[in-house]
Structure formats: C-alpha cells, structure tokens
Design a protein around this motif. Structure first.
Motif, PDB file in Angstrom:
ATOM      1  N   ALA A 177      45.228  43.104  47.306  1.00  5.99           N
ATOM      2  CA  ALA A 177      45.449  42.326  46.075  1.00  5.99           C
ATOM      3  C   ALA A 177      44.324  42.588  45.068  1.00  5.99           C
ATOM      4  CB  ALA A 177      45.546  40.836  46.400  1.00  5.99           C
TER       5      ALA A 177
ATOM      6  N   ALA B 210      41.207  36.356  45.830  1.00  2.00           N
ATOM      7  CA  ALA B 210      42.625  36.152  46.148  1.00  2.00           C
ATOM      8  C   ALA B 210      42.819  34.873  46.969  1.00  2.00           C
ATOM      9  CB  ALA B 210      43.150  37.363  46.921  1.00  2.00           C
TER      10      ALA B 210
ATOM     11  N   ALA C 229      46.902  37.473  42.116  1.00  4.67           N
ATOM     12  CA  ALA C 229      46.311  38.078  43.320  1.00  4.67           C
ATOM     13  C   ALA C 229      46.551  37.174  44.526  1.00  4.67           C
ATOM     14  CB  ALA C 229      44.820  38.316  43.109  1.00  4.67           C
TER      15      ALA C 229
END
Ligand code: NIG
Ligand code: FE
Length: 403
Positions: A344, A384, A330
């Motif tokens: 993501a 992320a 991610a």
C-alpha cells in the motif's frame, strides 16, 4: 563548493529496493532539487560532509518519500450528494448515469462555472491532499466534454502546478462520457475528441490521455481510436478499465503500451499477463469501490503473483469517490483489497510515480527529487494503519521546507 543541505532524522524509509529500506539515525543530502546521498549519519562520506552549508534536524520524525496521488478528477463544480442518497435508497450508479445524471450532471455544473471558481475549488482540494504529504498529483479533465470546457479544466490543472508547491501532471479525459449534445452518437463524439487532442496538446496542456472504457462509458473500439490519436502525438495513455464490467479494455490498453490501467475490479487472468508484459501499472481505487458499495475486489493475489506493479490512489471525483485522503486509501487498500502495508505504501509512492511515467520520485535515493515528508510515526507501516487523521509534520518539496 559548499552547496549541500543536510536533513537528519531518527528514521528514514527509503522504499528503494523491494523492502521498507529503513535507516536509523539517517542523513539525507540535498543539492538544489535533488537528493545526492542518503544513509546513516555515521556513514556520510567526508567529502560530502564538507560541502554542507545548512543542516536541519527533524528529531524523532520518520522520513518517507513524498506521496504521489496518481489518479484524480480534481477539477469540477458542484457535488452529487443527492445521487449518493439515491444510491443508498437502491438506485445503481449505472441507472443514474443512464437517466442523465452521473458524469453529465457534473458536466453541466462545470460548464457553468468560471475558470477562477474551478481553480479556487480545485486548489482547496489539492491543499487537503498536500496536508497529508502529497507532493505530486495527477489531475484529469473530463467534466467539460467540449473543446472550450476541456481546455478550461486543463488550464486550471496546469495553474495548480504553477501556483501551489505541488507537481501536477495533467491527463486529457475527453472520452469520459458522451455529453448530452452528442446523445446517441458516441462515434461522432470520439471523432471530436480525436480532433481536439492535437489542439490541446499544441497548447502544452496534456501530459497523458485517459478514457473510460465501460458499459456506461465507451466501447473498447472507440477507446482504441482515442489511444491511437494519443500515440500518434507520442502521448502516454492510461485507462479506466474493468470497473463495472469486463470489456477487455486492459488488454487493448496494454497492447498499446499503457502506463496504467485503473480500477480493475473485473480484470481477468489473461489480461493480467498482457499488463505484465507491457509494464503497465495496476492502479487500485478502493474509494470508488467503497462508495459505490461494490462487492467484487480487484484480483490482487494474481496481480502480485504476476509481478504487476500496484499503485493506490484517491480517484477523487464527485460521483464515485469524493475522498481527499490518500492515507485513507492506503488503509482501505489493505483492509478491503488485502494489500500488505508495504504494498500500500509503495502504491502511494514509487508505484504511483511509475503509473505517471515518473522514475525520479517515490523513493529516497541519489538522483531522486528532494520531495519527502516528516511524520510523527515510528514505522512506515503506520501510514496504512491509522485512519481518519494524519501524522504529517512537515513536507519538503524540491528541497524546500513547506510552511
Ligand atoms: O473514476 N469511472 C469513471 N470515472 C470516475 C467517476 C466519474 C463520476 O462519476 O463523476 C471514476 O470512478
Ligand atoms: Fe477515475
């Protein structure tokens, strides 16, 4: 009837709708394996509150849907660290494959391994992914490349789903490479793959069918033959497409209604439009991009503009992505491919589920499976952001807290 379990936490990110879906002082009501209600504690309807039999307070934790890793080659023996070293000295992935290394070398190791050894290694890997909140995992075959060895690998994948607290979807990837025993005879090998498929399916081992369409893989025409065999059995299809070259495999896969096309570094504009029309998910695999030191990134801005759903996965495999962290993917999807943190995170939850044809997970909403994760984080964009460590506190899968 009193049968609901209440989970409370300081913050929830439902990912229902197009945004983070943040709820502060959240409550999640679970009946059996499914979510029946989610919202602020203060809004919980009285008729539901009266049905609560057990209550868990996750305190300051952030709750998100369980993570979905929608592309993995988890079942194999050995490793290819020596090939990685050759690549660092200048050899290319294609050169190594053409010289008989690459996928074929893992096939030799996998054929020589016992089913128990394959299971033990794959289970260890699956647990590493689960330790970061993965609750659903796709597992491909593709390192057996004979009926017997592909059967063994798919049986191992099914056993993972039975013995671990994890949902496993199996994918038959017989068309991964031409094995040494079919050297120079890709058409004959595809005949064999098409003949094995109904036999594997009859044993309940196949949830979807995949192929590797590339210069080092199979031609678009041969890939199509495998997909037609899959469609004849009503099996969904996915494709390793446009990773190292543009073969227009995505266009062909989209024309047959593929659930996903994966990799896509060399995807062209015209094929994006076909993917949009067929509702095909674009699965981005930054681990393989990074490890093969690729320089061409997938056309993320064009996929976004077209509204093609994007997912992100580990592509765990010993050749191009020996990675066991979906969260790292991610992060890399943002830094290397320029996804937004929200894209993501949707890519490892709701859109990853979509890439597997699953609409019952990936969001916190009524009717969804009660698969969720508690994190020591304030905001889901941190999923992320941090890399190299995981802030996971606890996983709840099918309504059950995991130890
Ligand atoms: O997804 N592209 C083909 N398959 C794998 C790599 C397989 C291997 O090198 O063992 C991938 O990157
Ligand atoms: Fe792959």
């Amino acid at each position: 009837m009193k049968n609901l379990v209440l989970w409370r936490s300081a913050r929830m990110s439902t990912l229902a709708g197009k945004s983070w879906g943040l709820i502060d002082h959240g409550a999640l009501l679970v009946e059996g394996e499914h979510i029946v209600w989610v919202g602020p504690v203060s809004d919980m309807p009285d008729n539901l509150r009266q049905r609560v039999v057990a209550e868990h307070d996750l305190g300051p934790a952030l709750i998100t849907p369980g993570l979905v890793d929608c592309h993995s080659h988890l079942v194999y023996a050995g490793n290819r660290a020596h090939e990685a070293e050759m690549r660092l000295r200048g050899a290319s992935y294609e050169d190594i494959a053409k010289a008989g290394g690459g996928i074929r070398s893992t096939v030799s190791d996998t054929r020589a391994a016992t089913e128990q050894a394959l299971f033990d290694d794959a289970a260890w890997r699956a647990r590493r992914l689960m330790a970061e909140g993965v609750t659903t995992l796709e597992v491909k075959s593709g390192y057996g490349l004979s009926l017997e060895a592909e059967t063994r690998c798919l049986r191992v994948a099914r056993r993972l789903g039975r013995e671990l607290p994890l949902s496993v979807k199996t994918t038959f990837l017989g068309a991964h490479a031409v094995p040494a025993d079919y050297e120079g005879r890709p058409d004959d090998y595809i005949d064999a793959v098409c003949e094995w498929l109904p036999r594997l399916h009859a044993q309940g081992l196949v949830d979807a069918v995949d192929a590797f369409c590339d210069t080092v893989g199979f031609s678009t025409a041969n890939t199509r033959r495998v997909f037609e065999a899959a469609r004849a059995l009503g099996l969904p299809i996915k494709l390793h497409a446009e990773q190292l070259s543009n073969m227009n495999g995505s266009a062909m896969a989209a024309s047959l209604g593929a659930m996903s096309c994966d990799h896509l570094e060399h995807l062209c504009e015209a094929d994006i439009e076909l993917m949009r029309r067929s509702g095909t998910v674009a699965v981005l695999l930054p681990g393989a991009f990074y490890f093969l030191q690729e320089t061409r990134v997938p056309p993320v801005a064009a996929l976004r503009a077209a509204g093609v759903p994007m997912a992100v996965s580990t592509d765990h495999n010993p050749g191009s992505s020996p990675c066991l962290s979906l969260l790292l993917m991610a992060s890399m999807a943002c830094t290397l491919f320029r996804l937004t943190p929200l894209e993501a995170v949707r890519g490892i939850t709701v859109n990853a589920a979509l890439a597997l044809g699953l609409r019952d997970r990936g969001q916190l909403a009524p009717g969804q499976r009660a698969d969720f994760v508690a994190w020591s984080l304030d905001h889901p964009n941190e999923l992320a952001y941090w890399f190299g460590h995981s802030a996971m506190l606890r996983t709840i899968r099918s309504g059950q807290a995991q130890p």
